[in-house]
Design an enzyme around this catalytic site. Structure first.
Site, PDB file in Angstrom:
ATOM      1  N   ILE A 233       0.841  -1.208   0.000  1.00 23.82           N
ATOM      2  CA  ILE A 233       0.000   0.000   0.000  1.00 23.82           C
ATOM      3  C   ILE A 233       0.876   1.258   0.000  1.00 23.82           C
ATOM      4  O   ILE A 233       0.582   2.240  -0.675  1.00 23.82           O
ATOM      5  CB  ILE A 233      -0.982  -0.024   1.198  1.00 23.82           C
TER       6      ILE A 233
ATOM      7  N   GLU B 174       9.923 -18.895  20.042  1.00 20.67           N
ATOM      8  CA  GLU B 174       8.978 -19.535  20.977  1.00 20.67           C
ATOM      9  C   GLU B 174       8.146 -20.618  20.280  1.00 20.67           C
ATOM     10  O   GLU B 174       6.972 -20.826  20.582  1.00 20.67           O
ATOM     11  CB  GLU B 174       8.128 -18.487  21.701  1.00 20.67           C
TER      12      GLU B 174
ATOM     13  N   GLU C 192       5.692 -24.346  12.341  1.00 29.06           N
ATOM     14  CA  GLU C 192       5.619 -25.805  12.141  1.00 29.06           C
ATOM     15  C   GLU C 192       5.447 -26.506  13.496  1.00 29.06           C
ATOM     16  O   GLU C 192       4.666 -27.454  13.621  1.00 29.06           O
ATOM     17  CB  GLU C 192       6.895 -26.300  11.433  1.00 29.06           C
TER      18      GLU C 192
HETATM   19  N1  CAA Z   1       3.731 -28.438  29.201  1.00 24.92           N
HETATM   20  C1  CAA Z   1       4.289 -29.298  30.087  1.00 24.92           C
HETATM   21  N2  CAA Z   1       4.831 -30.482  29.703  1.00 24.92           N
HETATM   22  C2  CAA Z   1       4.795 -30.794  28.397  1.00 24.92           C
HETATM   23  C3  CAA Z   1       4.216 -29.936  27.438  1.00 24.92           C
HETATM   24  C4  CAA Z   1       3.663 -28.727  27.886  1.00 24.92           C
HETATM   25  N3  CAA Z   1       3.110 -27.834  27.032  1.00 24.92           N
HETATM   26  N4  CAA Z   1       4.325 -30.511  26.227  1.00 24.92           N
HETATM   27  C5  CAA Z   1       4.946 -31.691  26.414  1.00 24.92           C
HETATM   28  N5  CAA Z   1       5.223 -31.854  27.731  1.00 24.92           N
HETATM   29  C6  CAA Z   1       5.893 -32.976  28.380  1.00 24.92           C
HETATM   30  C7  CAA Z   1       5.276 -34.306  27.918  1.00 24.92           C
HETATM   31  O1  CAA Z   1       4.162 -34.624  28.704  1.00 24.92           O
HETATM   32  C8  CAA Z   1       6.424 -35.275  28.140  1.00 24.92           C
HETATM   33  O2  CAA Z   1       6.485 -35.595  29.509  1.00 24.92           O
HETATM   34  P1  CAA Z   1       6.746 -37.117  30.006  1.00 24.92           P
HETATM   35  O3  CAA Z   1       8.126 -37.475  29.532  1.00 24.92           O
HETATM   36  O4  CAA Z   1       6.669 -37.041  31.494  1.00 24.92           O
HETATM   37  O5  CAA Z   1       5.689 -37.957  29.361  1.00 24.92           O
HETATM   38  C9  CAA Z   1       7.672 -34.429  27.835  1.00 24.92           C
HETATM   39  O6  CAA Z   1       7.260 -33.038  27.938  1.00 24.92           O
HETATM   40  C10 CAA Z   1       8.202 -34.668  26.434  1.00 24.92           C
HETATM   41  O7  CAA Z   1       7.113 -34.506  25.546  1.00 24.92           O
HETATM   42  P2  CAA Z   1       7.234 -34.868  24.019  1.00 24.92           P
HETATM   43  O8  CAA Z   1       7.881 -36.218  23.888  1.00 24.92           O
HETATM   44  O9  CAA Z   1       5.916 -34.626  23.384  1.00 24.92           O
HETATM   45  O10 CAA Z   1       8.294 -33.787  23.531  1.00 24.92           O
HETATM   46  P3  CAA Z   1       8.853 -33.577  22.088  1.00 24.92           P
HETATM   47  O11 CAA Z   1      10.274 -33.326  22.246  1.00 24.92           O
HETATM   48  O12 CAA Z   1       8.431 -34.629  21.137  1.00 24.92           O
HETATM   49  O13 CAA Z   1       8.116 -32.275  21.551  1.00 24.92           O
HETATM   50  C11 CAA Z   1       7.775 -29.963  21.354  1.00 24.92           C
HETATM   51  C12 CAA Z   1       7.780 -31.205  22.248  1.00 24.92           C
HETATM   52  C13 CAA Z   1       6.359 -29.420  21.351  1.00 24.92           C
HETATM   53  C14 CAA Z   1       8.201 -30.174  19.926  1.00 24.92           C
HETATM   54  C15 CAA Z   1       8.739 -29.034  22.094  1.00 24.92           C
HETATM   55  O14 CAA Z   1      10.041 -29.543  21.997  1.00 24.92           O
HETATM   56  C16 CAA Z   1       8.689 -27.649  21.603  1.00 24.92           C
HETATM   57  O15 CAA Z   1       7.791 -26.904  21.951  1.00 24.92           O
HETATM   58  N6  CAA Z   1       9.719 -27.220  20.801  1.00 24.92           N
HETATM   59  C17 CAA Z   1       9.896 -25.864  20.447  1.00 24.92           C
HETATM   60  C18 CAA Z   1      10.843 -25.225  21.403  1.00 24.92           C
HETATM   61  C19 CAA Z   1      10.649 -23.748  21.486  1.00 24.92           C
HETATM   62  O16 CAA Z   1       9.533 -23.245  21.470  1.00 24.92           O
HETATM   63  N7  CAA Z   1      11.744 -23.041  21.655  1.00 24.92           N
HETATM   64  C20 CAA Z   1      11.689 -21.637  21.857  1.00 24.92           C
HETATM   65  C21 CAA Z   1      12.945 -21.169  22.472  1.00 24.92           C
HETATM   66  S1  CAA Z   1      12.761 -19.832  23.575  1.00 24.92           S
HETATM   67  C22 CAA Z   1      12.542 -18.460  22.654  1.00 24.92           C
HETATM   68  O17 CAA Z   1      12.344 -18.488  21.477  1.00 24.92           O
HETATM   69  C23 CAA Z   1      12.546 -17.194  23.439  1.00 24.92           C
HETATM   70  C24 CAA Z   1      12.904 -15.995  22.670  1.00 24.92           C
HETATM   71  O18 CAA Z   1      13.961 -15.827  22.149  1.00 24.92           O
HETATM   72  C25 CAA Z   1      11.928 -14.899  22.629  1.00 24.92           C
END
Ligand code: CAA
Length: 384
Positions: free
Chosen positions: A341, A367, A371
């Protein structure tokens, strides 16, 4: 269903809007240009109670709800996306986990200073080879001695840590037992002047240039036994719970950026004339503005739903991911249309549209990328 805000919620929104308009918006372009951390603005946010919205009054905060937090965040982000993310990290990723998992001694030690803006915090989860796959982190915490009172030694590298160059405190996630994968990760409250902790040079970024980020290097960094946040092995859950709240904050940041793009584009369209009339009179522009406004309202509704669910004590991770996914994509579409725009002026740094375009991108990445949000949403819906 009631969409009416309470008088306290309106007050915090209006307080944030007023501060944003008067003291933040006029400096946003300069903050972006100079990559300067808005320290003075940060102090003002602290003075006005906007850095401790979610912290109970006992620990020096305003003791308000998540809806109040997102209302304030949207206003701050509308003025300056860099300032908004600094505020979001402080609130959602530092104060919230200390409040949720800390001992009273840890809360008393850190929360009043964080809520007042006297101290700055950062959240050190990501690593060079552990971003989306957060549990693949390699930073190690080993016991400093045979007894539980001996403290911990931390070794590893953290990446892209927002606020690190200016932080007083880092929440460091490290593996205390690599054989247990996510259940072997623990969280530690590490002062950034701890021996063995070094902050790398600030990252040179596409957008949110006033929100400094950097690597953190931990080399035999010793911390006391009482630095551990929450029980041993609970660190991954502490991190993911903090990120659930953080995603609401980033959705609000994205919404503020989308609104900035929309409002700036609307104002420009009313002034700019082509073919003898304001471009806002052309249907081609009207359709863009109508789509932007509709998507912004839809994003806000998703965001408010997630915040209200959080406030009511229900599980809200899926709603937070939906709000973050949608709002960040809305911000990017709105910012792209705003550049269009503005036309040629949209491509110039002298006009705000290109800053919104650059600032919007990160909301689809940090965060949890879009994906990762889709994975979280899909895994919840397939469980139903
Ligand atoms: N809250 C609490 N516990 C959780 C949860 C939640 N939202 N999600 C999963 N869990 C727990 C599960 O219950 C599991 O517990 P148990 O072992 O006791 O059963 C454990 O965590 C592992 O779960 P998963 O096997 O499902 O984990 P995963 O590794 O397959 O996947 C994911 C999880 C959603 C992909 C996660 O890794 C994720 O969110 N990844 C992205 C990371 C991210 O957001 N990083 C941001 C960095 S910080 C940032 O960006 C700040 C900045 O600069 C501004």
């Amino acid at each position: 269903m009631d969409f009416e805000l309470t008088s306290e919620q309106k007050l915090i929104r209006d307080t944030a809007r007023d501060l944003a308009k008067r003291e933040i918006a006029p400096r946003a372009a300069q903050i972006d240009k100079t990559h300067e951390f808005p320290r003075q603005i940060f102090a003002r946010l602290g003075e006005m109670g906007l850095l401790g919205i979610l912290v109970p009054e006992t620990w020096g905060g305003a003791g308000m709800d998540a809806l109040s937090y997102v209302l304030a965040m949207e206003e701050i982000a509308r003025a300056c996306a860099s300032t908004a993310v600094v505020m979001s990290v402080q609130s959602s990723l530092v104060e919230a986990p200390i409040l949720a998992a800390g001992t009273d001694a840890q809360r008393a030690r850190y929360l009043p200073d964080l809520a007042a803006g006297r101290k700055i915090g950062c959240f050190a989860l990501s690593e060079p080879e552990a971003g989306s796959d957060a549990k693949a982190l390699r930073t190690r915490a080993t016991r400093a001695g045979a007894s539980a009172g001996d403290g911990w030694i931390l070794n590893g590298t953290k990446n892209f840590i927002t606020n690190a160059p200016v932080a007083d405190l880092a929440i460091v996630f490290a593996s205390t037992d690599p054989t247990q994968r996510s259940r072997g990760i623990s969280a530690f409250l590490v002062p950034t002047d701890a021996p063995g902790l070094k902050i790398g040079p600030p990252d040179d970024k596409l957008g949110i240039r006033g929100a400094p980020s950097a690597q953190i290097f931990l080399s035999d960094c010793a911390v006391a036994a009482d630095a551990r946040l929450g029980p041993e092995g609970d660190g991954f859950k502490i991190a993911l719970r903090a990120l659930d709240g953080g995603r609401i904050g980033i959705a609000a940041q994205a919404l503020g950026i989308a609104r900035a793009a929309f409002e700036d584009a609307t104002n420009y369209a009313r002034e700019r004339k082509t073919f003898g009339q304001a471009i806002s009179e052309h249907q081609a522009i009207q359709f863009k503005l109508a789509d932007m406004r509709t998507e912004i309202d839809a994003a806000r509704l998703l965001l408010w739903r997630a915040a209200v669910k959080k406030d009511s004590g229900q599980a809200y991770a899926t709603e937070a991911s939906m709000a973050k996914l949608f709002a960040s994509e809305v911000a990017n579409r709105a910012a792209k249309e705003a550049v269009q725009i503005f036309g040629g002026y949209g491509y110039l740094a002298d006009f705000p549209a290109e800053r919104h375009f650059r600032d919007a991108k990160i909301t689809e990445i940090y965060e949890g990328t879009s994906e990762i949000q889709r994975l979280v949403i899909a895994s919840a819906l397939l469980k139903d």
